[in-house]
Design an enzyme around this catalytic site. Sequence first.
Site, PDB file in Angstrom:
ATOM      1  N   TYR A   9      -0.949 -10.067   0.357  1.00 35.43           N
ATOM      2  CA  TYR A   9       0.127  -9.623   1.247  1.00 35.43           C
ATOM      3  C   TYR A   9      -0.044 -10.236   2.629  1.00 35.43           C
ATOM      4  O   TYR A   9      -1.151 -10.604   3.026  1.00 35.43           O
ATOM      5  CB  TYR A   9       0.187  -8.094   1.327  1.00 35.43           C
ATOM      6  CG  TYR A   9      -1.068  -7.442   1.840  1.00 35.43           C
ATOM      7  CD1 TYR A   9      -1.318  -7.314   3.210  1.00 35.43           C
ATOM      8  CD2 TYR A   9      -2.006  -6.931   0.960  1.00 35.43           C
ATOM      9  CE1 TYR A   9      -2.470  -6.716   3.678  1.00 35.43           C
ATOM     10  CE2 TYR A   9      -3.175  -6.342   1.416  1.00 35.43           C
ATOM     11  CZ  TYR A   9      -3.396  -6.235   2.772  1.00 35.43           C
ATOM     12  OH  TYR A   9      -4.544  -5.653   3.230  1.00 35.43           O
ATOM     13  N   ARG A  26      -3.607 -11.905   3.267  1.00 44.70           N
ATOM     14  CA  ARG A  26      -4.887 -11.416   2.744  1.00 44.70           C
ATOM     15  C   ARG A  26      -5.065 -11.853   1.300  1.00 44.70           C
ATOM     16  O   ARG A  26      -4.152 -11.679   0.490  1.00 44.70           O
ATOM     17  CB  ARG A  26      -4.954  -9.881   2.778  1.00 44.70           C
ATOM     18  CG  ARG A  26      -5.061  -9.179   4.117  1.00 44.70           C
ATOM     19  CD  ARG A  26      -6.207  -9.592   5.016  1.00 44.70           C
ATOM     20  NE  ARG A  26      -7.509  -9.905   4.397  1.00 44.70           N
ATOM     21  CZ  ARG A  26      -8.404  -9.021   3.999  1.00 44.70           C
ATOM     22  NH1 ARG A  26      -8.207  -7.745   4.122  1.00 44.70           N
ATOM     23  NH2 ARG A  26      -9.552  -9.407   3.479  1.00 44.70           N
ATOM     24  N   TYR A  51       0.836  -1.207   0.000  1.00 38.00           N
ATOM     25  CA  TYR A  51       0.000   0.000   0.000  1.00 38.00           C
ATOM     26  C   TYR A  51       0.865   1.249   0.000  1.00 38.00           C
ATOM     27  O   TYR A  51       1.911   1.299   0.658  1.00 38.00           O
ATOM     28  CB  TYR A  51      -0.860   0.048   1.264  1.00 38.00           C
ATOM     29  CG  TYR A  51      -2.046  -0.864   1.269  1.00 38.00           C
ATOM     30  CD1 TYR A  51      -3.242  -0.499   0.651  1.00 38.00           C
ATOM     31  CD2 TYR A  51      -1.992  -2.091   1.930  1.00 38.00           C
ATOM     32  CE1 TYR A  51      -4.349  -1.337   0.688  1.00 38.00           C
ATOM     33  CE2 TYR A  51      -3.103  -2.932   1.970  1.00 38.00           C
ATOM     34  CZ  TYR A  51      -4.270  -2.550   1.343  1.00 38.00           C
ATOM     35  OH  TYR A  51      -5.358  -3.377   1.385  1.00 38.00           O
ATOM     36  N   HIS A 108     -10.737  -2.372  -1.510  1.00 36.65           N
ATOM     37  CA  HIS A 108     -11.683  -1.784  -0.556  1.00 36.65           C
ATOM     38  C   HIS A 108     -12.669  -0.896  -1.318  1.00 36.65           C
ATOM     39  O   HIS A 108     -12.264  -0.136  -2.198  1.00 36.65           O
ATOM     40  CB  HIS A 108     -10.943  -0.938   0.475  1.00 36.65           C
ATOM     41  CG  HIS A 108      -9.999  -1.729   1.339  1.00 36.65           C
ATOM     42  ND1 HIS A 108     -10.370  -2.261   2.540  1.00 36.65           N
ATOM     43  CD2 HIS A 108      -8.698  -2.073   1.167  1.00 36.65           C
ATOM     44  CE1 HIS A 108      -9.336  -2.897   3.089  1.00 36.65           C
ATOM     45  NE2 HIS A 108      -8.301  -2.794   2.268  1.00 36.65           N
ATOM     46  N   HIS A 158      -7.617  -8.019  -2.801  1.00 34.08           N
ATOM     47  CA  HIS A 158      -8.901  -7.357  -2.568  1.00 34.08           C
ATOM     48  C   HIS A 158      -8.801  -5.871  -2.872  1.00 34.08           C
ATOM     49  O   HIS A 158      -7.724  -5.280  -2.823  1.00 34.08           O
ATOM     50  CB  HIS A 158      -9.362  -7.546  -1.118  1.00 34.08           C
ATOM     51  CG  HIS A 158      -8.430  -6.941  -0.105  1.00 34.08           C
ATOM     52  ND1 HIS A 158      -7.305  -7.586   0.329  1.00 34.08           N
ATOM     53  CD2 HIS A 158      -8.441  -5.746   0.528  1.00 34.08           C
ATOM     54  CE1 HIS A 158      -6.663  -6.815   1.201  1.00 34.08           C
ATOM     55  NE2 HIS A 158      -7.330  -5.695   1.334  1.00 34.08           N
TER      56      HIS A 158
END
Lengths: 206, 242
Positions: free
Chosen positions: B147, B157, B108, B162, B160
């Site tokens: 990640y 995870r 991120y 959000h 995905h």
Amino acid sequence: MVQKLDYLKETPSQTAGPYVHIGLAPGAAGFEIYDHELGQDIAGPNAKGERIRVEGTVIDGTGSPVKDALIEVWQANSEGYYSHPEGGGPVEEGFRGWGRVITDFDTGEWAFDTVKPGRAQGRDVGIQAPHINLWIVARGINIGLNTRLYFDDEDEANAADPVLNIIEWECRRATLIAKRSEGTSPQVYRFDIRLQGEDETVFFDI
Amino acid sequence: MKSKGEYYQRDREWQPPALTPDYKTSVSRSPRYAMISLQNSISEITGPTFGHNDVDPIDNDLLRNYAYSEQSPIGERIIVHGRVLDENARPVPNTLVEVWQANAGGRYRHKKDTYLAPIDPNFGGCGRTLTDENGYYFFRTVKPGAYPWRNWVNNWRPAHIHVSVFGVAFAQRLITQLYFEGDPLLDKCPIVKALPTQDARDSLIAALDLNATVPLDSIAYKFDIILRGRRSTLFENRLEGN
């Protein structure tokens, strides 16, 4: 078997996660991408009424501040009207009544500037006390939490408020009442949100 | 005469509970008291509205909205598209949809993310758009990477995106995550498993949509978003209480 009801199911919620800032407040995540971030100006320049600041923290069950929360604000203007086609009446040019604020990465403190809302109409009859609707998301919160902020200098209105009055435990109503600070300009109200533990804030299934 | 009423109550057996111990962070961040059930007033049936002054046309193109001129982010080019509907299957037009995600390596762009996969200089990782008059929306982006995260010692995870949606009422406000068809990490994820039923989990998996691909350019996934529906009162309905 019976006939089928054709309703769709609401999309299930998932946590906003620790990096909610990237999507909803990228400046706080550490980069500039949009010409203007949304939700930075709740009342706008033309709003009538008393200018106030609301500040607080979000506290977890261990008593620690939550440093990665995002709070959204939804409120009426000083006349009790929401900026919405069904909002009850007209609002000032530029008044949105909506904003978002994040908790500080180091201290967990949040604050926003707005005007004190007026009294919005009640559900059927009567009138609500001045309040600000809040919605809280963060890592570890599976579905956004709804609560309301009332004001401690509105005793009479609070005593008649239909929502405060459905809270069976009078002692828990106090968790929704922001405390007026003395001698500040603009007027500051303090509102700490406790997710769990002693004096857990009242949350609503709206 | 039909008049508009409240929003259908949230199905709390479908939505995740606050406390899901396998997702460890929920343990200290979940209220212990029951929520107070609140019938909708004007404060809940209204909500913020957005217009074209709030977003720029490029905001929904994550391949370009943070890239240097003539450059692109690394990763699988994808289109995510679908409609925002309510539980009555009616489109929700002109509503704000915001997304954020990791880059193709699972990193991120956030000052608190320290995963060793590199930042992509051409990828910001957020976008926003308004649905059109039919409730339709689309984004262009790269497929995010999986990640690791600190929950159990070795949690990963699933890929995905959000997704944040408003609707027209504060009662409809929703944040969720979009997953991708075929991801083997889905069945291992404590956040996905915060949803109590397999049907609810499946409803967050975007379907590969070959018809919506741009051949030789971008692959597509379809993801419809359903917000709470609103009651039409068929007869004069004097709501009780309050």
